[in-house]
Design an enzyme around this catalytic site. Structure first.
Site, PDB file in Angstrom:
ATOM      1  N   ARG A 284       0.823  -1.207   0.000  1.00 63.62           N
ATOM      2  CA  ARG A 284       0.000   0.000   0.000  1.00 63.62           C
ATOM      3  C   ARG A 284       0.862   1.264   0.000  1.00 63.62           C
ATOM      4  NH1 ARG A 284      -4.887  -1.873   4.116  1.00 63.62           N
ATOM      5  NH2 ARG A 284      -6.232  -2.730   2.471  1.00 63.62           N
TER       6      ARG A 284
ATOM      7  N   LYS B 160     -16.282 -15.650   6.052  1.00 72.27           N
ATOM      8  CA  LYS B 160     -17.716 -15.634   6.319  1.00 72.27           C
ATOM      9  C   LYS B 160     -18.549 -15.405   5.057  1.00 72.27           C
ATOM     10  CE  LYS B 160     -17.442 -13.841  11.078  1.00 72.27           C
ATOM     11  NZ  LYS B 160     -17.877 -12.750  11.972  1.00 72.27           N
TER      12      LYS B 160
ATOM     13  N   GLY C   8      -6.456  -6.411   0.151  1.00 70.99           N
ATOM     14  CA  GLY C   8      -6.426  -7.128   1.416  1.00 70.99           C
ATOM     15  C   GLY C   8      -5.546  -8.354   1.397  1.00 70.99           C
TER      16      GLY C   8
ATOM     17  N   GLY D 177     -12.282  -3.995   0.940  1.00 70.98           N
ATOM     18  CA  GLY D 177     -13.640  -3.610   1.306  1.00 70.98           C
ATOM     19  C   GLY D 177     -14.268  -2.664   0.302  1.00 70.98           C
TER      20      GLY D 177
END
Length: 401
Positions: free
Chosen positions: A37, A207, A357, A381
């Site tokens: 990043r 999830k 991520g 995200g």
């Protein structure tokens, strides 16, 4: 939106530029384990430095708790980031000890033409994520650090957040999109427009509930959707398989069963997994059929048969989007699935987008050259919310400017 080139064309010689970047890098103590990043922000920073701007950076790191000393807590200090950025720029980067206090003003006022300074972790000021009135107040104080200056948004990993240093500040100063934000937006619009087909999406992570919105939005639009990571076990349970002690969202089983019935020709699940006796790199492991996990054992990676099957779908793909690892890639015994899928994406010849991520970290951990992929996003995200069809506040406010 107005671009960085528009700002430079307007003139930035000797002018302050308040630049929001995403330096939320993974750390082992004070050691940065993946500087991707930071390197992604370099083109915008160096372009401004070369144009003679006084560049004051805003960034966050982790989730500081209210009351932490600004910038001094070892879990939230940007000191390792300032050091690494200085190495990459081959110049010293001054680090303020607060966000908008005396130290921040000192750093800003001491910036020379072409100089770079960094504010303390902006989330150490609770107003960054506070009420609209609190965010407004912080944005006002941030703008006061750069009299006559401009704001550039280049932290794509936070543009889905309505926060002071992302959203309100863009209404306090002339606002522009940095090169990274422009590139990220362009790539994701390519995926949501008319992507070349076959269009294959790979989703992993822990999830189903975290990915449900993007699943339901993408499934009608893609040719194949490959499911890995711990989320696959809820789908496998929906098929009637016993998943042992694997991570399972029982409240999502009916949802997964419905998706499998409606998109049977699109969804592809693992056929074998690497199971372990416990969640540990030293655990006993064995590769078993997806429905044959021993009682009490955990599925922690997809198996070689699954990697080969996923690879066959990827070989013919023209467009690929990938978000989420296939297993617990941080532990060597459970990294092969993620590495194998990464290698298949790289070899596919498709226009591939890696959704930030852990997916981006896994590619670097596997030692794969970044130029083998079409685009490696810095915002997992934000990428997902864009593909869900949501408006990203940090982009919308730039388009209004």
């Amino acid at each position: 939106m107005k671009t960085l080139d528009d700002l430079i064309s307007d003139g930035v010689q000797g002018r302050f530029v308040l630049l929001r970047v995403d330096f939320n890098v993974p750390l082992d103590g004070y050691q940065i384990t993946d500087d991707g990043r930071i390197r992604a922000a370099l083109p915008t920073i160096t372009k401004l430095v070369g144009a003679g701007a006084k560049v004051l950076l805003m960034a966050h790191l982790g989730r500081p708790k209210d009351g932490e000393p600004q910038g001094r807590d070892p879990r939230s200090t940007l000191s390792p980031v300032a050091g690494r950025l200085g190495q990459l720029l081959d110049d010293r980067v001054s680090l303020a000890q607060d966000v908008v206090g005396e130290s921040a003003h000192d750093v800003a006022e001491s910036l020379a033409v072409g100089g770079v300074g960094l504010l303390a972790n902006v989330r150490c000021d609770p107003r960054e994520t506070g009420t609209p009135a609190e965010r407004e107040a912080l944005a006002t104080e941030l703008a006061e650090l750069v009299p006559g200056g401009a704001f550039v948004s280049d932290g794509f990993g936070v543009v889905h957040r309505e926060q002071a240093s992302v959203y309100e500040i863009a209404r306090k100063l002339p606002a522009y999109g940095g090169d990274l934000v422009a590139r990220e937006t362009e790539v994701l619009r390519r995926l949501t427009g008319d992507p070349a087909r076959p269009y294959v999406v790979i989703l992993g992570g822990s999830k189903v509930s975290d990915k449900l919105a993007v699943l339901t939005n993408l499934l009608p639009k893609v040719d194949t959707l490959l499911v890995g990571g711990a989320m696959c076990f809820t789908f496998l349970a929906a098929q009637g398989h016993d998943v042992g002690g694997s991570k399972l969202e029982s409240d999502q089983i009916d949802t997964c069963r419905d998706l499998l019935s409606r998109y049977a020709d699109t969804l592809v699940l693992p056929t074998d997994v690497v199971a372990a006796s416990e969640f540990s790199a030293d655990a006993d492991t064995r590769t078993v059929p997806a429905g044959g996990i021993p009682a009490g054992w955990l599925g922690l990676d997809v198996g070689p048969e699954t990697v080969a099957a996923f690879g066959s779908h990827l070989a013919d793909a023209a467009t690929v989007f990938w978000n989420g690892p296939m297993g617990v890639f941080e532990m060597a015994p459970f990294a092969a699935g993620t590495t194998g899928v990464a290698e298949a994406v790289a070899a596919s010849g498709a226009f591939s987008v890696i959704g930030g991520g852990d997916s981006a970290s896994a590619i670097r951990a596997a030692g794969l050259a970044e130029d083998r992929f079409g685009h490696i996003s810095t915002g997992g995200g934000a990428s997902l919310e864009f593909l869900e069809g949501k408006e990203l506040p940090g982009i919308a406010v730039l388009e209004e400017a």
